[in-house]
Each structure stands twice: as structure tokens, then as C-alpha cells.
Write a protein that holds these residues in place. Sequence first.
Motif, mmCIF file in Angstrom:
data_model
loop_
_atom_site.group_PDB
_atom_site.id
_atom_site.type_symbol
_atom_site.label_atom_id
_atom_site.label_comp_id
_atom_site.label_asym_id
_atom_site.label_seq_id
_atom_site.Cartn_x
_atom_site.Cartn_y
_atom_site.Cartn_z
ATOM 1 N N LEU A 124 0.820 -1.219 0.000
ATOM 2 C CA LEU A 124 0.000 0.000 0.000
ATOM 3 C C LEU A 124 0.847 1.259 0.000
ATOM 4 C CD1 LEU A 124 -2.834 -0.815 2.537
ATOM 5 C CD2 LEU A 124 -3.013 -0.483 0.085
ATOM 6 N N PHE A 129 2.518 7.221 -2.632
ATOM 7 C CA PHE A 129 1.193 6.792 -2.156
ATOM 8 C C PHE A 129 0.460 7.919 -1.444
ATOM 9 C CE2 PHE A 129 1.568 6.425 2.464
ATOM 10 C CZ PHE A 129 2.937 6.491 2.650
ATOM 11 N N TYR A 130 1.247 8.780 -0.797
ATOM 12 C CA TYR A 130 0.610 9.839 -0.005
ATOM 13 C C TYR A 130 -0.075 10.882 -0.873
ATOM 14 C CZ TYR A 130 5.643 10.379 -0.575
ATOM 15 O OH TYR A 130 6.923 10.346 -1.058
ATOM 16 N N TYR A 131 0.290 10.955 -2.159
ATOM 17 C CA TYR A 131 -0.410 11.920 -3.014
ATOM 18 C C TYR A 131 -1.811 11.428 -3.352
ATOM 19 C CZ TYR A 131 4.325 13.621 -3.752
ATOM 20 O OH TYR A 131 5.589 14.102 -3.570
ATOM 21 N N LYS A 132 -2.038 10.129 -3.148
ATOM 22 C CA LYS A 132 -3.268 9.526 -3.636
ATOM 23 C C LYS A 132 -4.294 9.290 -2.537
ATOM 24 C CE LYS A 132 -0.747 7.251 -7.334
ATOM 25 N NZ LYS A 132 0.118 6.122 -7.632
ATOM 26 N N THR A 133 -3.927 9.515 -1.317
ATOM 27 C CA THR A 133 -4.874 9.231 -0.247
ATOM 28 C C THR A 133 -4.713 10.261 0.866
ATOM 29 O OG1 THR A 133 -5.664 7.531 1.243
ATOM 30 C CG2 THR A 133 -3.305 7.589 0.842
ATOM 31 N N PHE A 134 -5.254 9.956 2.024
ATOM 32 C CA PHE A 134 -5.234 10.886 3.177
ATOM 33 C C PHE A 134 -5.966 12.181 2.874
ATOM 34 C CE2 PHE A 134 -0.889 8.853 3.882
ATOM 35 C CZ PHE A 134 -1.360 7.938 4.790
ATOM 36 N N MET A 135 -6.890 12.148 1.888
ATOM 37 C CA MET A 135 -7.541 13.411 1.534
ATOM 38 C C MET A 135 -8.898 13.563 2.229
ATOM 39 S SD MET A 135 -6.650 13.858 -2.481
ATOM 40 C CE MET A 135 -6.545 12.141 -2.917
ATOM 41 N N ALA A 138 -11.078 16.196 5.295
ATOM 42 C CA ALA A 138 -10.038 17.206 5.121
ATOM 43 C C ALA A 138 -9.351 17.557 6.429
ATOM 44 C CB ALA A 138 -10.641 18.462 4.496
ATOM 45 N N TRP A 141 -6.084 15.696 7.979
ATOM 46 C CA TRP A 141 -4.686 15.742 7.556
ATOM 47 C C TRP A 141 -3.785 16.293 8.670
ATOM 48 C CZ3 TRP A 141 -1.265 13.568 4.777
ATOM 49 C CH2 TRP A 141 -0.027 14.176 4.603
ATOM 50 N N GLU A 146 -1.085 13.550 9.269
ATOM 51 C CA GLU A 146 0.239 14.149 9.201
ATOM 52 C C GLU A 146 1.056 13.945 10.470
ATOM 53 O OE1 GLU A 146 0.713 18.422 8.865
ATOM 54 O OE2 GLU A 146 2.188 18.089 7.292
#
Lengths: 994, 416, 92
Positions: A124, A129-135, A138, A141, A146
Motif C-alpha cells: 500500500l 502513495f501519499y499523493y493519492k490518499t489521506f484526503m 479534510a 490531515w 500528518e
Amino acid sequence: MSARPGAGARLADGGLIDRTRTLRFRFDGREYAGHPGDTLASALLAHGVHRVARSFKYHRSRGILSAGFEEPNALVELGEGDARVPNTPATTIELFEGLDAQSQNRWPSLRFDLRAVNRLFSALLPAGFYYKTFMWPAAFWERVYEPAIRRAAGLGRASGAPDPATYERSYGFCDVLVVGAGPAGLAAALGAARSGARVWLVEADCRAGGRLLAERLAIGGEPALRWVEATVAELESMPTVRVLRRATAVGRYDGGVYAILERVGADRAQSAPFEPRERLWHVVARHGVLASGAIEQPLVFENNDLPGILLAGAVRAYANRYAVLAGRRVVVATSCDDAWATARDLLRAGASVEAIVDQRPAAARGPGAWAPDGVPVETGWLRRARGRDRVRAVEIEAASGRTRRVACDAIAMSGGWAPQLQLATHLGERLRWDGAAQCFAPESWPPDLSGAGAVCGEFGLAAALAAGARCGTGAARALGFRATDLVLPAVEPDRPLQTVPSRAARAVRAAFVDWQNDVTIADVQLAVREGFAASEHLKRYTTLGMATDQGKTSSLNGLIALAEATGRRLEELGPTTHRPPVVPVTIGALAGRHRGRHYRPTRLPPAHAVAADLGAVFVETGPWLRAQVFPRAGDRGWLDAMCREVNTVRRAVGVCDVSTLGKVDVQGADAPEFLERVYASRIATLAIGRVRYALMRREDGFVMDDGTVARLGERHYLLSTTTAGAVDVYRHLQYCRQVLWPDLDVRLASVTDQWAQFAVAGPRSRELLGRLVEPGIDLADPQFPLLAAGSVRLGDGTAARLFRVSFCGELAYELAVPARAAHRTLERLFEAGAPLGVAPYGLEALGAMRIEKGHVAGNEINGQTTAADLGLGRWTTKDGDSVGAVLARRPGLADPQRPRLAGFVPVDRAQRLGAGAHLIALGAPRDAAHDEGYLSSVAYSPTLGHWIGLGFLRRAAERVGERVLAHDPLRGRDALVEVVETPFVDPRGERLRG
Amino acid sequence: MRHSIVSLLLNAATGHRRWPRMWRDPEPRPHYEAIVVGGGGHGLATAYYLAKAHGVRDVAVLEKGWIGGGNVGRNTTIIRSNYLLPGNVSFYEASLRHWEGLERELNFNAMVSQRGVLNLYHSDAQRDAIVRRGNAMRLHGVDAELLDAHEVRRIAPFLAMDDARFPIRGGLLQPRGGTVRHDAVAWGYARAADRLGVDVIQQCELLGFEIERGRVVGVRTSRGRIGARRIGLACAGHSSQVAALAGLTLPIETHVLQAFVSEGVKPLIPGVITFGAGHFYVSQSDKGGLVFGGDLDGYNSYAQRGNLPTVEDVCESGVAMIPAMSRLRLLRSWGGRMDMTMDGSPIIDRTPIEGLYLNAGWCYGGFKATPASGWCFAHLLATGESHALARAYRLDRFATGHLIDEKGQGAHPNRQ
Amino acid sequence: MRIPCPFCGLRGHEEFVVDGDATVTRPAPGRPDAPTAAVRFVYLRDNPAGWHREWWFHAFGCERWIVVERDTVTHAVGRVWSAGDPAPGEDR
């Protein structure tokens, strides 16, 4: 020779270690012992300790990969408390008694690291990978994701405390700077130095020799280190030569400037008294010789990061230099001839070589690729290493496709050697791939830099010596020295490395390209698939090559993988740009001694000691320390002291040291014309013996500074500037004189430091000065009226200058004396004034009185205001071409709607005012659209008994008497204020005239 | 493919072999409705908002190298709107609001992290100036808090408060300020613009403009002629060179600003902190490196690298402010080309050539402006009218005297 | 960077303060287009990528303003001369 039984991996003899002494050290709390000459890495390996770290992202067990500063894995925290330093490669730490090191980035311990759970999720966590999830959601983060990422990221821990060590900066100049004291560098230094050229030789290691320290080579029929020692001895005997050890050339800058970091105290726990921990050299060299060698590159296969898998040259260095076996049953894997020497040295040291696996078919190998009988040789590559915390076996895939498994406890690998060309690219030079040498090379060398030895792809002792000698003598000759060719000692002929590009594994997640940032071959391929196919994009998307080793062991393999994934050739791919420094540099060393209270120089006016004796509280004003207030027993705070000082000035006499004001002496036949041009105010009409307030504008029409102009003679003027503006104004005046009007007959000199100046202010100031000047000098009005200026002699013979100017609105003078007379003159003022009730006053009183008088200062002359804004339009000439006159007429500056200076008093006189409050018309909404100005300076007026303020307000002149809101939401302190005219005190200036 | 934890899971199951390209690699077409010159953050954001907010999708972004290779990929990642002057506060605040919704807007996690921006002050005069600024922010509806020395110490105990050449007296905190993963901004805008039909064309260098009777009709590039009647320049760092191709001289000098990163360490610095006694600003990246910077080197430069005295000056300020930095190591330093205008503020405006628009002069505040700059520039390109937020950023303000000089330095671009 | 000051010799650039374009000339007073000329002088810059002439002030040396020819791309330093003098080989 064989490994000593029961004594770990240390060989019974050999090596460059001092076996007569034992050094005790700790790693992760356990005690070990080593010898002088060891590094922390070699000493740990001698005890069989391979696993020394956890990886950045997946927390995989990591061992020691290299034997040098390129080490990506074995980073440790060194020292404790405020002396703790994170992220030091164990391979560069010289062992010393009491050394205390800790593994890092693991929790709770190296052996049992809970974050190793990341390995389970590694599928995973591909590149980016971090650009694609954790969104979502809001808000999570900053609050959840973070903080977790931040805690997990990072390497070691900063001490968080002030650094107890000291650092210093030094400067050096030489004709030839040689970087690297390997065979090429030594030959270069010798070749240049014998010509008489000034030579600096810098070596990162604690001893000279470079790769010779790790090899079993001969020069002139003797062990190579004899030649090294003799050469160093000869160099050090020459007065024109300087040899620095533990010194790394970390950056090359314009004009032949090199930054060299000398790790002075690297071999001991604490620096010697008065010795810095590190020293940063600026060395200006007319020519540089880069002899920085090359770094061996790893091979890319699955689990290539297991402890026990080392670079082949490092395995050789541990065996030969440190007398330590990295393993007893070793597989050697390579794409060049060089690693075969590792197999031979290991056999000689008593280890077993389980296999030599060479990617090249037998026909492509060079003469260096030979092994004693009985060593199995395989054409193929490593497919996968097995093991958990240490390599236990490896799967070898033969060229035929057959796979077999070989048990081992170490792998020595080599993907060829990459020249260390960082310094050759720091000024923007580009590298290109040299297919013949299988390495990068500069497109062209700059004229003041040359390279010798492995850094130029010249792998081999004979080539290195010859190239070094050629570069050294060549550089000296080019600089005008007469250099004779070196007679080089005989060495065995070189054998070419015969490197082939190492084969990269197919998409395998645990085949590492960048050890420290946990970037795998699969990550590179993913990045390419997503369009990050430019080398800089690949680097940024995967973080490949961005770790503390800046890609020393990863950039090349990354490019090879990129080339394979995109079907391009290495020739088409530029390497990513290397950024200085070559190795990480202690920030404290770059700061040198300019830290703490010595961050910037502290300037003291010449009579500072007098103020100190009077109990002044000092405050930083730019570079100066100035007296803020002179508290006395019974004062409840600075406000009491300030009020007393103001009252003393207004009722008796006060003295304030104003020596920090800038002073410029102007002389010459054209001095009046010059001043007429540089000031917005009229100067030409100033009579001899008179002084005048004057405004200076920038060429863009805004006010630059204010001060006084005194005419001391027909062709002689003295200007004063603000304290803050002194340096800029003087430079500007020189610009005007030298650049704009070089034909005017004018000379300028800054005399700020040469003259001390004291404001003597108050109704009894004339009386006080009368006691100081020579008898017979009459200071009464007809002789010395307001705005008079002249020379006076003091009773003690001091030649002084006196100006009848007043910032506080009282009868006042400024007395200037040569700096050497400052102390006694100020003391004399207080002695002579004692019967008159004299008291010193500081910046707070000065500030309050100038606001009482409506005078502007730095808060108003802030570079954004025009003369009209400041209410000083009358001090500018309407015509003429003084600096700034033309552009001051632009509509944006001449706009009558611009906020203008006015006075403000609180409607409720008991209320205090705050500078920075914005002004809003009564009843108007409190928003930006209705913002009409702000309070720039406020003070409590001891004379009026309430707070007063200066500020800028739209159409201020029409609004005297109007009440507006001084809105200060930041401090939650609004005040209703009334617009008033200034000055607040003595508007008609009667007191001024005494 | 939409980015989400679900898509990440699905792709993990297939070995991440199915992720598509983030953006296409199209051949330039002979004509576009609009062209944006410069594939940095501002140019890509402009193209995205042209397509998204104005429905202008027939757009090409021309980039001479690789996208995001300029200042969007080499800054110190700070976002904030703690400005003083009216034209600036509202613009940068609008930008900050865009940042706050950027991830959902673009479906790309640029790691917008609002950990706060703290400006320290060391003297009464600095306090007065900072209060004036903080109140200006509050009047614009921007968050700002004044901290005294005690409060500063509480959130940043590692600062040299008293035992210092310039003791710290307090600070101005903007809690909504913070940092953003800079490269991801370019990639996120490029990916989102691409999905709306924008052609992001890399390796395409502008060689000249085709101007007919005072109106621009196309460009000549290293990949051939491309026609367009609306062309926006967003190539800060090279604005003067590109504008010169159209015969324009700008109030801009190009200077070098260096930036620095330390080795990674465990969390030390919570947000962004700026020094008031020297020019220095620092934050800690999510990878653990301290990212910091200071003043310009001072001389005109296109070299993307600076010199040693500035490196030392910046490190002196760093150690003076955070003594614990002394024992950390500088990992990398690099330089960027800064379009320094003569008043320190940017330009978003028409040019004397019809159809040619200019977005330039970002000094060293360009990164945080990216979304609002793209938003306003797209508006200008789409409508021919300045957006209300950017109305102050006129090209003729130098002639009229309506300058926006936050620092009061005057026409000294190297001191802005 | 090293600057060959015509008065002091080769010095580190940190001894100098660099301040501005030496290719622009302050317009003569009283000319009819004074406002436009002044705007050009104060604000507009060719900003070349390549050889350029700049004013440098030797603040920690001779306190002379000098013209330095310098390449803004490579940082190479060329000719240097004193304020008030013509460029070597050029008429004033």
C-alpha cells in the motif's frame, strides 16, 4: 592468516589498527571494544554486529553497506544530551575511548521495532502513495494523518538544545588545491608543490592514501603505503604546502572559492580547550585538481538490503584496512573485474568464497577476473537474497536460466564504480554518459579545474599516478611555475575494470535502488508508468537520491532502471543535478562564531561605560546598544523612569547620548550644489554657522531619511542622519557623488565613529554648557541663536562642535566631541550639571518628547511615505531636480487622498493608545474597506499626563477635532481618539527659543 | 483513475501495474484558443482554472523543460496571507482559501498543512509594525494572533529567547499558514487540467511571438508554430527574456534566492517560524528535514545557484534563532531564479500587445500565490478584464506611482 | 565570487554591496520627457541573461562605486572600472 577463534570477525593480524591499545565504546547501551584505527562500523563488524539500523519507510533491518561517507544505512546517533548528533554514518566515525552511539528510527528497540509492521503494508506504500490518499476527511490531515507520518518519518533525533561546541571559519589562499589524497591526489600535489606553487591537499579520511588504504598493492616494489607516507612527509616538509586531514571539500563556488569542512575533533569525544569541533575553510584556489575517486555501486536484486550484503570494495577495505571479515562464507556478485579482487583477498584472509557470480559472459571479462582453483564461478546474477536480519542464502540465476540456492553469511557486490564528480558540477557544469568507461564524465572541464584518477574513469593505480602527476605539474605550469615531470615509481600494470551496466531486477518491491529512502525498482517502474519519466521527476516523485547520501549509491542504479523502463539509453538521460554540499555539513560550522550573543557585532557608543555606570537599561537598536531608561530606586517600572527623565528635561536639564546618529563630513567647492541635489530641502541658502533640518528622498520620490545639515565653512558641511539610516544614506551619498555627478568637486567621509554627540536639553542647558566651554564663550541668543552651529573649545581644551538644535522642543544643544574625549566629556556634563539638577535620559524619554513635539522617526519614515504624508511638504523645494523630485510628482504620490500625519489623543484621557491600531470613522463597519489609516507611534506624555499618538489618516487636515476609532482587534483594545494638530506640547515653539 | 484509499487498495492488489499516466504527452496542435507559456505552478493553475472555471478547454501549456522544474519545485513550501497592504492581503488570503480546498478540488494530496506561521519580533518598533500588519489582516477577515514572549516560548521552546543578540519579545501567528508539498502542486494541477482536456506540452520552448498589427496571433516554438489569439506568460524567472521576444521591457530583475534543507530528524519544529533579527525562515518537512532560507544573494543571476557568504549568513541566523540547529547538518542547498519587481509585488495584467497577457514578478512569494495567481490570470485570459483580486497588480503602477511596496525598500529589487 | 576592484585588487564579493544596473543613465534635469525618462531610469530593466554591467560599492574597502561586467548566467566576471571613468577602450 585466519580469523581468530572466539574473537568475532577480527583477523589475527594485519590491518591499519593499533592492536596495542583497546578502546571501549557503547552501541545501543552494550559495551564493545575496538582499536585505534577502527571506525565504529569496523569495530561493530569485528564483533559480528551487522544489523545496525532500521530503514526509513519499511523499518527493515539494515546493515553496513559501505566503508565510507557514501553509507546510506548505518546512520547512528552519537553522544547524549546537548551533544547528541543524529544521522552520522558509522563508517565515518573514528573510534575513540568512551564513544557512545545509538541506533535510530526504531521503536522501542533495534531488534524489536514495532514500525516494522509497515512491511506488511508495503504493497500500500508505493512511491507517492501519499499523493493519492489521506484526503478525506479534510480536517484529518493536520490532526491525524500528518502527525502520524511526521512521527514515523525523520531519521535520528535532534538534541533540541543549544550546541555546546564551538566552530570557526578560516580563510586560505593557494595556487593549487588538490581534493583527495589517494594516489592521484598525492601525485598531483607532489607535482605541483615541487614547482614552488602553494599547494593545499585535503583528504576527508583521517589518513592519506585513499583507496590504497584498503588494497594490497605495491608501489616501487614496496607496500604502497610506504610511498604514501614518504610522499606526505615530503609535502609536509615544504613551507608552501598544507595537508589537511579529516577535511572534505564540500562545495565549489564562483571565482575558485572552495568550502572545506575540517572535522577537527572527530577522533575524540570532546574538543581540546580552545579548539573548535569543526572548522569551515574558505579556500581560494587558482586551480583545483579533483582526485576524489569513485564510489562502488550496489546491485539491484530482491532483498539486496539485508544485513551482511556489502559493497565488494567495502568487504575488501574491512579485511585489509581494519582486519575484519564481513563474513566467513561469502558470495561475490559483480558486473566488473574489480570485485574478483575481493574474492582473492577474502580467501587470503581465511574466508570461504562460496561463489563468484558475474553478470558478464566469460568472454566479456577482463584479465582481473580470475579466481584461485576451487572457487565456483557462475555467469548470471543474483535473484533474491534470503534471511531475516542477516543474509543466510542467495538464489543465483544462471544465464542459462537455471536457479540454485547458495548458503552464505555475506554477499560482496559490485555494480561498477561511479566517479565522484560533485565538485565538478557545482557551477552548473553538465555530465554526460561515457559508454566506453561506463561512467559519467563532465562534458568539459572548466579551465580552472582538472580531474585525475578514478574521478575521470581512470580506474587503476598506474593511471591514477600518471594522471595525478600530469594534472599537478600541468596546473603549476599553467600558473607560471616551472614544474618538472615527476619520475613515477613502478607499479603493476593496470587492468581495465570492464564494467557492464548492471542488470536491474524486474518489478520487485524489495529490490532496493535507494537504501536510505526505501525506493525500490518497483517504485521506479511505477513512477515511469505514471509519467514521471524525466530524471528530475523520478527523483522528486520517488525521492530517489534525496537522502543524506544524495544518491551516492543510488542515483546511477536509478538512472539505469529509468533507462530500462523507458527504453532509452543512458546517453540520453542526464543525471539529476548535484547540490552542495558534497557531504552533509554541520550547520554550526557554517555559522562559525556568529551565534548567540555574537550573532552580529554589538556597537557601543564611545561613552557607553558612563551610561552603564549610571545604571542604564540598554536596548538593541539595530547594531547599537543604547540606553533605554535610567531607572532609580523607587521606580515602579520603565514608565516611572521615563516620566522622571522627561520632566527633568522639561524643567531643568537632561543629557542624552546621540552618538549613534550618522554623521557625514562633506567638503569641496561644489558641496552646496551637491547637497542641493541630494536633499529635497533647500540647502543653498544655508549660511555659514547655521544648521537646518533637511529631508532626503529616494529617486522614487519617497522619503529616505531626515537629519540636519550644518554649514561649518564656505566649502564645509556636516550632515547628520538617523541611526538606522546611517549606512544606507552614506552609501547613497557616495553613489550620488561618484556615479551621478562625478564632475562635482566634493569629498565625503563618514565621521559617525569619529565624533560622539550629546543632546543637552532643557531650560538650564545653556547654563550647563556654559560651565563646560572655555571661559569667555558666550552662548546667549544673539551670539548663538536657535539653529546656530560652530566650533567651541571646552574648558579641558577639547575642540568640540556645538549645534543649537532641539528634538525635544526645549532650549537644547547638541555637543559633539572627538570620540576619544567622549567619556570624560559626558562625565564632566554630569558633574558640572549636578547642581543644576541634570539627569541622563534614554530612548524612551527621547521618544516620548519627540512625539509630544510631533516629530517623525523610523515608524513614520518607513520607506512608504512621502514628504506630504509626513506633513513635511514645506521642507521640500517645489522646483529643482533634487533626487526624487520628478517621481514624487506621480499621481500615486501626489494624491491628496493619501493618509497624512496627524496627532491623536484618547477621548477618555485615562485610556492608553497602541501603535498599530487602525483608524476607522465612527459608525463605519470595522473592515478593510473602511480602514482609513493607523497609529504609527504612541507614548505616554508626562507633560500632558495622558497618552498621545502620531498616525496617518485620510484627509487628516480637514478632520481636526473629529473622533475616530483606533481599532486594535489583535490586542482587543479599541480606543476612541480625537484628531488633533501637532505639536502636542508648546505648539508655538516658545520654549525652544529659551 | 480517481485517487483514494480504495483505488490504492485495488491497485495494490494488482501490483500497482494499472495506474495510468498522471497527464498525457500530447503533440502540440496547430491552434489553441489559449496558450499559457510556462509549465510551472502558476501556468498549470491558470490552465486548470481556464478549463474549470471558464470552460476554456482548448488550451495548451508550453513548457520548455519538464513541468514543475522552476520555482514551484525549488521553494521553501510556505503558504500564508500575513500581508500588510490592501492589494496584497485580499489576494493572498484568497490564495490561502484555495489551498484549503485544493486536495478535493484536484483529487491530489498536495499535503496542505496548516501548522501555523509565526513571525518573531525583537523590538518595540518591530512590534508596532507587526501589530499594524496583524490588524490589517484582521480587518480583512484573516486570522492573526499577537503572542508575547511567554506564548512564543510555549509553542517553540527551542528558540533562543533571552540569551541572544536580539532577544525575542513576541510574535505574530497566523494559525492557518503552513506548508504544502511543492512538487505535488504542479503535478496535481497538471493532472487535473489534463483531465479537462488541456494539453500539457513539455520540451517545447518558446522562440518568438507572431504579432500582427499590435495583436498576438501565435507563437513560434521548438516544436513548430502554434496559433492562439490569447497568450498568457507565466514564466517567472525568465519573464524579461520572454517579454523581450515581444519587444517589451519589464520592471523586473532576475535574482538568485538560495534554499536549504537539513538532514531528516524526528519532529522538532511545529510550524513555520521567521526570524525578525535577520532574514530567516524555517519549517520542518513531513520527511523530517528542516527547510529554510534567507536573503537573496543580491546580484542579478540566472544561474540557479548562489555563493557561500549567503549560505553562511542564513546559517548564522538559523543558529541564532534555534541554537539546536547548530548540531544538525545541511544536506542540500540550491538556488532559484526570482523575478524581482521594483516594488516587491507581482504583475498580473494586459500588455500593450493585444491578446498578450503577463503574469510575472513574483519575487520570492510566488509559491503561496499559485492558486490565486492561476485563478486571476485565467480570469484575465478568459474575459480580458482584471480580476478584482488582482486589480492592484498593474503593469503601469510604476509610472503612476501606485506602488505596492510592503517593505518600503523602494526601487531596489535586491532588497525586496 | 571574486571581484577585481580597480583600487584594491581581487576581493571576495562579500566585501561589496551590489546595487543596480549600470547600463541606465539618470536623465538630465529639465528635459521635456522627464517623468517618462525617470520611470525608465528607475524601474525598467533589460535584465539580460548573459553579460551585464552592474554597480558595485566596495563597502568594506575603498568605498568606491565601480562598474563590474559580469555574466548573469555563468557568474564570470569581466572588466571592472571606476565610477566616473569610461569603460576601458570606450569613449565616455
